[in-house]
Design an enzyme around this catalytic site. Sequence first.
Site, mmCIF file in Angstrom:
data_model
loop_
_atom_site.group_PDB
_atom_site.id
_atom_site.type_symbol
_atom_site.label_atom_id
_atom_site.label_comp_id
_atom_site.label_asym_id
_atom_site.label_seq_id
_atom_site.Cartn_x
_atom_site.Cartn_y
_atom_site.Cartn_z
ATOM 1 N N GLU A 432 0.847 -1.187 0.000
ATOM 2 C CA GLU A 432 0.000 0.000 0.000
ATOM 3 C C GLU A 432 0.883 1.238 0.000
ATOM 4 O O GLU A 432 2.078 1.152 -0.284
ATOM 5 C CB GLU A 432 -0.983 -0.010 1.186
ATOM 6 C CG GLU A 432 -0.504 -0.691 2.454
ATOM 7 C CD GLU A 432 0.536 0.084 3.257
ATOM 8 O OE1 GLU A 432 0.144 0.792 4.203
ATOM 9 O OE2 GLU A 432 1.740 -0.039 2.954
ATOM 10 N N GLU A 435 4.262 1.305 1.499
ATOM 11 C CA GLU A 435 5.251 0.467 0.816
ATOM 12 C C GLU A 435 5.754 -0.709 1.645
ATOM 13 O O GLU A 435 6.886 -1.149 1.472
ATOM 14 C CB GLU A 435 6.436 1.318 0.353
ATOM 15 C CG GLU A 435 6.019 2.498 -0.496
ATOM 16 C CD GLU A 435 7.178 3.135 -1.228
ATOM 17 O OE1 GLU A 435 7.298 2.903 -2.443
ATOM 18 O OE2 GLU A 435 7.959 3.855 -0.590
#
Length: 798
Positions: A432, A435
């Site tokens: 997401e 990272e």
Amino acid sequence: MVKIIGQEQAFGSPGIEPRWAHANKEAVGTAYFTSSRVWFTVCKGVVTEVYHPTVDRPQIRDLQYLISDGKSFFHDEKRHLESKVEQMWTHGLGYRVTNSDPQGRYAAIKEVIADPHLSCILQHTKLIGEREFISQIQLYALCAPHLEVGGRGNNGYVIEVAGHRILTAEKAGRWMVLGATVPFSRLSCGYVGQSDGWTDLADNFQMDWEFDCALDGNIALTGQLNLNESHEFTLGLAFGTTLHNAISTLFQSLNIPFQQQKQHYIEQWKRSRQGIKPLENISFDDGNLYHHSISLLLAHEDKTYPGALIASLAIPWGEAKDDQDQGGYHLVWTRDMVSSVSGLLAAGETETAVRSLIYLATSQQEDGGFAQNFWVDGQPYWKGIQLDEVGFPILLAWLLHQHKIPLNFDIYPMILRAAGYLIRHGPATQQERWEENSGYSPSTLASNIAALICAAQFVREHGDEVTAQFIEEYADFLECHVEVWTVTTEGTLVPGINRHYIRITPTDINNPQPKENPNQGTLLISSQPPGEPAEFPAKEIVDAGFLQLVRYGIRKPDDPIIVDSVKVIDAVLKVDTPVGPCWHRYNYDGYGQQEDGSPYTGWGKGRAWPLLTGERGHYELAVGGDVKTYIKAMEGFASDTCLLPEQVWDEGDRPESHMYLGKPTGSAMPLMWAHAEYIKLLRSNHDNQVFDFIPEVANRYLAERQECKLLEMWKFNRQIDKVKKGYTLRIHALASFRLHWSQDNWQTVKDTPSTATKLGVDFVDISVSNNQQQPINFTFFWIESSKWEQRDYTVLVE
């Protein structure tokens, strides 16, 4: 002719382990014109990383002065002097640095700019103080080359050209030269920590060594400046693809009087203000942060690859990092880049966004995706799959379309390929926006839903109603599962609030039967201190990513779950600082300064992020609240030179570590995402409408929802085992097929040919009536290979 002296080589090869400079910059600059392909940064009163020939390639660690009287003291600027950095102009990135002797005996006043046309950094210097005292001062320039993004393997030389003796360094065909408008009286090349000028002077306040070369190591170049004629001069640091190129650039640049260079520099930057909106009227600092944010965003665009904007001219915690970590933040992330150019668009600057959209189209991968991040030439750095970063280029295209900004480049193929990628690879993302984790993320889902609705609008405008409807219906599938996938009903963080959004529901994207229950699952959070727990119940980890659902128009700001979730993040993640509120990314975050204030070295504690104050301010605007607090807070988080940090210290002051509540930590400063968020907050407040709000999204999901379709999706990367009555079960595959299926345990059988799309997906729909009791069984006959799937699949009806 150039004469490389090269007679006596320094000792101590290869020098100590190289490190980069601190990342909390005080200044960032470049010329506005593209012919000057050099960028500079300033930290602790000295020039630090200088980038050339592209914005992603740092070539030095630092450039500073060493000061001594030869007998009683030795100062280096960043360690021993008191520093003050000031902006020279509101509309341009030039800086005045005053570094003063703590005893008040002298000061070095430096004005730092880039040559307006050539790849040379210019540092005009004036020594002031009592005449008798400064007449005794011996001034040395010390430069640490880190050519071609690394401190190892550098070569340094003393050279003579056209009657001038100067310093040069080379690595892999990249050349750098250092000279001044006054001559050098002594020159030396050495290995850092062994035979360099700093080590030499620190010993007995005198320059005892004069080495002609230092080869294949972590080196530093030292030159004593001859101040017999004047205590005012200009120092130049120039770059080139050949030694002759670099030398010619240096002397051409130094030949033009500094005041004339400075005048051209600011005149260039003033041109960038054409068409800029007067949003300084919405600010509380007379527009200082607003205008500097515009300049900084423009400065982070590359000049060889137009449209490529990096996240920051900084290497987070660079003082603790060596050559192994080449990326830093001087890379392209589509998430950061789209935020940057949309921030410029909010300010009224449109040309950069157009260039960036074309650049993204040319950087798109063959399968329609985008690399997690990449160098400006398009080469991937990290290889993770972040679905929001595939959606953002579509959102940028629609933003330009909304603002009726003409685009002669055909962006349609990029949009189709990106939409197809989202549909084929979703709904779970490998990473997401932070990272780190795989699964179902509210922020990723929000960007994907919004991007798909925008993509459908483009497709419809191209006359393809069938494909447009297919894309919209996949967005509907995501939208009607947002709460199912990402809202816990067993919340424990705030008494009385059981139902709220979580950061992410973890699942493995390679698992064809993914876990989709936000009340279950364990989240592995990296970067935890040694010996500390790293796994937590996913339902107890929250972030503010769900606010993106409001931002784009997917959920109303007064939606009860949104309201409760805001209460949770305010209780769990909010930090009150002297200048206003700030928020952590998520609880138990480990990406930040360590407990004692020392640098993040693979573990630490996540600190508060000013950009999240901007996001929270956008929500406050949407819900009808007062935005002043958030604008003032972001202005308060900025440095005196109007740079916004990635993170600020979130605890009581630690003077011994230079950490103060609400002040920058050692992560990146400036962070372009934060500057863009600030500009958009000003524009949103001016318009009384969130700048990123998409009416077409809101019309579909916040109105009567008559067009929305209740879909359940079976895909080979998401083989669900149940479907609700009243839904349509859509079967996806990436090749043409005939679905062999039954609704009554194979007593009767149907064969339905798949419908092809232009997105690399074939599908078959099965309507599930409210009276359906038996499971749905099916298998595939593959058309192209004329083969059966060789196994049956079952989906229960509930």
